[in-house]
Scaffold this motif. Structure first.
Motif, PDB file in Angstrom:
ATOM      1  N   GLN A 114       0.737  -1.225  -0.174  1.00  0.00           N
ATOM      2  CA  GLN A 114      -0.136   0.037  -0.176  1.00  0.00           C
ATOM      3  C   GLN A 114       0.736   1.163  -0.056  1.00  0.00           C
ATOM      4  O   GLN A 114       1.893   1.250   0.673  1.00  0.00           O
ATOM      5  CB  GLN A 114      -0.966  -0.130   1.123  1.00  0.00           C
TER       6      GLN A 114
ATOM      7  N   GLU B  24       0.504   9.051   5.756  1.00  0.00           N
ATOM      8  CA  GLU B  24      -0.764   9.080   5.670  1.00  0.00           C
ATOM      9  C   GLU B  24      -1.154   8.273   4.222  1.00  0.00           C
ATOM     10  O   GLU B  24      -0.592   8.165   3.049  1.00  0.00           O
ATOM     11  CB  GLU B  24      -1.580  10.579   4.991  1.00  0.00           C
TER      12      GLU B  24
ATOM     13  N   SER C 290      -3.985   7.245   1.649  1.00  0.00           N
ATOM     14  CA  SER C 290      -5.148   7.892   0.861  1.00  0.00           C
ATOM     15  C   SER C 290      -5.900   6.931  -0.112  1.00  0.00           C
ATOM     16  O   SER C 290      -5.115   6.378  -0.972  1.00  0.00           O
ATOM     17  CB  SER C 290      -5.029   9.270   0.460  1.00  0.00           C
ATOM     18  N   ASP C 291      -7.059   7.015  -0.364  1.00  0.00           N
ATOM     19  CA  ASP C 291      -7.641   6.408  -1.696  1.00  0.00           C
ATOM     20  C   ASP C 291      -7.450   7.337  -2.961  1.00  0.00           C
ATOM     21  O   ASP C 291      -6.964   8.382  -2.673  1.00  0.00           O
ATOM     22  CB  ASP C 291      -9.161   6.055  -1.506  1.00  0.00           C
TER      23      ASP C 291
ATOM     24  N   ILE D  29      -9.211  10.667  -0.248  1.00  0.00           N
ATOM     25  CA  ILE D  29      -9.449  10.599   1.212  1.00  0.00           C
ATOM     26  C   ILE D  29      -8.681   9.850   1.851  1.00  0.00           C
ATOM     27  O   ILE D  29      -8.386   8.409   1.395  1.00  0.00           O
ATOM     28  CB  ILE D  29     -11.090  10.129   1.134  1.00  0.00           C
TER      29      ILE D  29
ATOM     30  N   TYR E  89      -7.317   7.210   4.735  1.00  0.00           N
ATOM     31  CA  TYR E  89      -8.190   5.928   5.350  1.00  0.00           C
ATOM     32  C   TYR E  89      -7.323   5.476   6.312  1.00  0.00           C
ATOM     33  O   TYR E  89      -7.762   4.732   7.166  1.00  0.00           O
ATOM     34  CB  TYR E  89      -8.678   4.834   4.405  1.00  0.00           C
ATOM     35  N   ALA E  90      -6.282   5.894   6.607  1.00  0.00           N
ATOM     36  CA  ALA E  90      -5.334   5.655   7.491  1.00  0.00           C
ATOM     37  C   ALA E  90      -4.199   6.500   7.570  1.00  0.00           C
ATOM     38  O   ALA E  90      -3.788   6.899   6.981  1.00  0.00           O
ATOM     39  CB  ALA E  90      -4.603   4.160   7.556  1.00  0.00           C
TER      40      ALA E  90
END
Length: 82
Positions: A22, A38, A40-41, A45, A47-48
């Motif tokens: 990821q 960070e 992000s999608d 946004i 997500y973690a």
């Protein structure tokens, strides 16, 4: 690694919902080898957001990495003609 570098996770962290491969961005540097990353999608946004060690991450490059020392040496050495 430094602020805003893009990195990939090198291990599964299922307790955090994160898995090897990821991609995230370093958003804070706490110590020389400790970073807030960070994830992000594709819409941007998050997500973690997790604090991770450098050995858990791989720096991703979007440009060719050149060997500066080799390049400098080649520019200073005279060419030998036969």
């Amino acid at each position: 690694m430094k602020l805003l570098d893009v990195v990939a996770l090198l291990e599964d962290l299922p307790q955090l919902g994160l898995y090897c491969g990821q991609v995230g961005t370093i958003v804070e540097v706490y110590e020389p080898n400790v970073f807030e990353v960070e994830f992000s999608d594709t819409s941007g946004i998050a997500y973690a957001i997790e604090i991770l060690q450098e050995n858990q991450l791989m720096l991703l490059l979007d440009f060719p990495r050149i060997n500066i020392l080799a390049m400098a040496k080649s520019l200073t050495e005279p060419e030998f003609k036969q």
